[in-house]
Motif scaffolding. Structure first.
Motif, PDB file in Angstrom:
ATOM      1  N   VAL A  30       0.858  -1.181   0.000  1.00 47.45           N
ATOM      2  CA  VAL A  30       0.000   0.000   0.000  1.00 47.45           C
ATOM      3  C   VAL A  30       0.898   1.237   0.000  1.00 47.45           C
ATOM      4  N   GLU A  31       0.520   2.217  -0.808  1.00 52.46           N
ATOM      5  CA  GLU A  31       1.282   3.457  -0.888  1.00 52.46           C
ATOM      6  C   GLU A  31       0.438   4.624  -0.389  1.00 52.46           C
ATOM      7  N   ILE A  32       1.116   5.672   0.064  1.00 50.84           N
ATOM      8  CA  ILE A  32       0.411   6.882   0.490  1.00 50.84           C
ATOM      9  C   ILE A  32       1.016   8.083  -0.225  1.00 50.84           C
ATOM     10  N   TYR A  33       0.133   8.949  -0.711  1.00 47.24           N
ATOM     11  CA  TYR A  33       0.536  10.167  -1.413  1.00 47.24           C
ATOM     12  C   TYR A  33       0.255  11.360  -0.512  1.00 47.24           C
ATOM     13  N   THR A  34       1.241  12.210  -0.345  1.00 47.04           N
ATOM     14  CA  THR A  34       1.085  13.433   0.439  1.00 47.04           C
ATOM     15  C   THR A  34       1.078  14.623  -0.505  1.00 47.04           C
ATOM     16  N   ILE A  35      -0.019  15.375  -0.477  1.00 44.92           N
ATOM     17  CA  ILE A  35      -0.190  16.550  -1.331  1.00 44.92           C
ATOM     18  C   ILE A  35      -0.123  17.781  -0.429  1.00 44.92           C
ATOM     19  N   THR A  36       0.809  18.672  -0.727  1.00 45.47           N
ATOM     20  CA  THR A  36       1.003  19.861   0.103  1.00 45.47           C
ATOM     21  C   THR A  36       0.882  21.107  -0.763  1.00 45.47           C
ATOM     22  N   SER A  37      -0.003  22.014  -0.348  1.00 45.86           N
ATOM     23  CA  SER A  37      -0.253  23.209  -1.150  1.00 45.86           C
ATOM     24  C   SER A  37       0.374  24.466  -0.568  1.00 45.86           C
ATOM     25  N   GLY A  38       0.876  24.383   0.653  1.00 44.32           N
ATOM     26  CA  GLY A  38       1.335  25.578   1.347  1.00 44.32           C
ATOM     27  C   GLY A  38       0.297  26.090   2.317  1.00 44.32           C
ATOM     28  N   LYS A  39      -0.983  25.793   2.036  1.00 48.90           N
ATOM     29  CA  LYS A  39      -2.069  26.170   2.941  1.00 48.90           C
ATOM     30  C   LYS A  39      -2.734  24.954   3.576  1.00 48.90           C
ATOM     31  N   ALA A  40      -2.506  23.797   3.004  1.00 46.55           N
ATOM     32  CA  ALA A  40      -3.146  22.578   3.509  1.00 46.55           C
ATOM     33  C   ALA A  40      -2.307  21.372   3.102  1.00 46.55           C
ATOM     34  N   GLU A  41      -2.618  20.242   3.724  1.00 46.73           N
ATOM     35  CA  GLU A  41      -1.956  18.987   3.375  1.00 46.73           C
ATOM     36  C   GLU A  41      -2.977  17.860   3.403  1.00 46.73           C
ATOM     37  N   ALA A  42      -2.986  17.063   2.331  1.00 47.17           N
ATOM     38  CA  ALA A  42      -3.864  15.898   2.242  1.00 47.17           C
ATOM     39  C   ALA A  42      -3.007  14.662   2.029  1.00 47.17           C
ATOM     40  N   ARG A  43      -3.352  13.585   2.735  1.00 47.00           N
ATOM     41  CA  ARG A  43      -2.652  12.315   2.557  1.00 47.00           C
ATOM     42  C   ARG A  43      -3.679  11.282   2.097  1.00 47.00           C
ATOM     43  N   ILE A  44      -3.415  10.675   0.930  1.00 50.37           N
ATOM     44  CA  ILE A  44      -4.340   9.738   0.297  1.00 50.37           C
ATOM     45  C   ILE A  44      -3.611   8.417   0.108  1.00 50.37           C
ATOM     46  N   MET A  45      -4.201   7.315   0.592  1.00 54.74           N
ATOM     47  CA  MET A  45      -3.533   6.023   0.404  1.00 54.74           C
ATOM     48  C   MET A  45      -4.284   5.153  -0.595  1.00 54.74           C
ATOM     49  N   THR A  46      -3.567   4.180  -1.140  1.00 52.48           N
ATOM     50  CA  THR A  46      -4.142   3.353  -2.198  1.00 52.48           C
ATOM     51  C   THR A  46      -5.121   2.306  -1.669  1.00 52.48           C
ATOM     52  N   TYR A  47      -5.058   1.959  -0.387  1.00 47.54           N
ATOM     53  CA  TYR A  47      -6.044   1.021   0.159  1.00 47.54           C
ATOM     54  C   TYR A  47      -7.371   1.761   0.337  1.00 47.54           C
ATOM     55  N   GLY A  48      -8.328   1.454  -0.527  1.00 51.87           N
ATOM     56  CA  GLY A  48      -9.621   2.122  -0.469  1.00 51.87           C
ATOM     57  C   GLY A  48      -9.624   3.528  -1.033  1.00 51.87           C
ATOM     58  N   ALA A  49      -8.485   3.964  -1.640  1.00 52.29           N
ATOM     59  CA  ALA A  49      -8.352   5.349  -2.128  1.00 52.29           C
ATOM     60  C   ALA A  49      -8.778   6.324  -1.035  1.00 52.29           C
ATOM     61  N   ARG A  50      -8.287   6.087   0.173  1.00 51.33           N
ATOM     62  CA  ARG A  50      -8.773   6.797   1.355  1.00 51.33           C
ATOM     63  C   ARG A  50      -8.042   8.100   1.649  1.00 51.33           C
ATOM     64  N   VAL A  51      -8.815   9.070   2.123  1.00 49.04           N
ATOM     65  CA  VAL A  51      -8.242  10.278   2.709  1.00 49.04           C
ATOM     66  C   VAL A  51      -7.839   9.913   4.134  1.00 49.04           C
ATOM     67  N   VAL A  52      -6.542   9.793   4.366  1.00 47.05           N
ATOM     68  CA  VAL A  52      -6.037   9.392   5.685  1.00 47.05           C
ATOM     69  C   VAL A  52      -5.962  10.590   6.624  1.00 47.05           C
ATOM     70  N   SER A  53      -5.555  11.741   6.078  1.00 45.63           N
ATOM     71  CA  SER A  53      -5.533  12.956   6.885  1.00 45.63           C
ATOM     72  C   SER A  53      -5.739  14.164   5.984  1.00 45.63           C
TER      73      SER A  53
END
Length: 370
Positions: free
Chosen positions: A38-61
């Motif tokens: 399972v992998e997790i992608y961290t997206i950072t915009s400077g104003k927010a951060e979203a972490r999405i993992m491949t198990y269930g395409a879930r928003v983890v944080s």
């Protein structure tokens, strides 16, 4: 304009564009019980951060600032894949399908042919059945400002006809998380896809959401049977389901109302006033404590507002806090529950050569203390 000045302006605009673009990183996030990575992608915009993992395409944080600029995680969830797999029924952060929400008795018909899918909730099929999209590992791919999750569901999977491909693009711009869905199939099927994140604008593990204020621009909703299957469409006027004006969530949740009693709170579909296929507001949630405001816009015709009625303290989340009843709320933008069995509801048929596109946007702002 001189050549040197033109080059300078081009470089300036390029620098601004780069600064506005979110950064994306990928990392391992463990393995499922059967050994699938399972992998997790961290997206950072400077104003927010979203972490999405491949198990269930879930928003983890999902981390956004409060009115004082303090950043906090506003979605419920866990710290490991093992914890998500140990919890089969809350669907924290996941994309649910092939048919999100409920199908009565797990039965529907297409062109006169009856299909049966697994029942897993009081004799009804919920969120795709016993092995829905939330329990599968998706394929992730980095895209500008985010990640694209893809899942191919084979013909006959969970009893559904057709090989269906789902693309879900998560992108982050400022403090706005956007999900763009594209569904396609090689055989006529039914589909209803949504994200099942639980939000607490005071922060994950901070307690109840009952003091938050919600507005839902919907003059009608779909009341339900004791097993939460819609009976039709009725007006919200004069009922505890009227959120056309800002209302504290807990203000009427314990009223002597049969629908509230059935669900243990709010767990119903609202028929949005906006036009299906065009972005319109689905809900607005305000948190007086933190000053955070969440506005949800969508192209979908409905939204399931759920107040975490079945959270019972069984599981501990990312902060170690127990998730008790009303620890989070869901705003699941969707077609209506059990639509294949209600000809008057918007159709959820997905046909070959006719991909379905939809968008849902979660925008976070803040307001000063009143």
């Amino acid at each position: 304009m001189t050549w040197a000045r033109a080059i300078l302006l081009t470089m300036t605009f390029s620098t601004i564009a780069t600064a506005l673009q979110a950064s994306v990183t990928k990392a391992p996030f463990g393995k499922t019980q059967d050994g699938t990575p399972v992998e997790i992608y961290t997206i950072t915009s400077g104003k927010a951060e979203a972490r999405i993992m491949t198990y269930g395409a879930r928003v983890v944080s999902l981390k956004v600032p409060d009115r004082d600029g303090k950043v906090g995680d506003v979605v419920l969830g866990y710290n490991s894949v093992a914890e998500y797999q140990a919890d089969p029924s809350t669907y924290f952060g996941s994309i649910v399908g092939r048919y999100g929400n409920r199908l009565a008795k797990g039965t529907f018909a297409i062109d006169g042919k009856e299909y049966h899918v697994p029942v897993n909730n009081n004799g009804q099929s919920l969120h795709g059945g016993t092995l829905g999209f939330d329990k599968l590992v998706w394929t992730g791919k980095e895209i500008p400002d985010g990640v694209e999750m893809t899942l191919v569901s084979k013909d006959g999977d969970m009893g559904y006809p057709g090989t269906m491909t789902t693309h879900a693009k998560y992108t982050l711009h400022g403090a706005t998380l956007r999900i763009d869905y594209t569904l396609s199939t090689d055989k006529t099927t039914v589909a209803n896809i949504t994200n099942h994140s639980y939000f607490n604008l005071s922060g994950d593990g901070s307690g109840s959401i009952l003091d938050e204020i919600i507005t839902i621009p919907a003059s009608r909703y779909t009341p339900v049977t004791p097993v939460l299957i819609p009976t039709g469409i009725e007006p919200v006027a004069g009922t505890p389901f009227d959120f056309t004006k800002p209302t504290v969530i807990g203000k009427r949740i314990d009223e002597a109302n049969e629908q509230l009693k059935i669900a243990g709170g709010y767990d119903h579909n609202w028929v949005l006033n906006g036009q299906m296929g065009v972005l319109h507001e689905a809900a607005k949630v305000e948190d007086p404590k933190s000053g955070r405001v969440l506005t949800v816009t969508t192209t979908e015709p409905g939204v399931q507002f759920y107040t975490g009625n079945f959270l019972d303290g069984t599981f501990k989340g990312k902060t170690g806090a127990v998730y008790a009843k009303h620890a989070g709320l869901c705003l699941e933008t969707q077609h209506f529950p059990d639509s294949p069995n209600h000809p008057s509801f918007p159709s959820t048929l997905l046909k070959p050569g006719q991909p379905r596109h939809s968008t849902t946007i979660f925008t976070f702002t803040t307001e000063a203390k009143k």
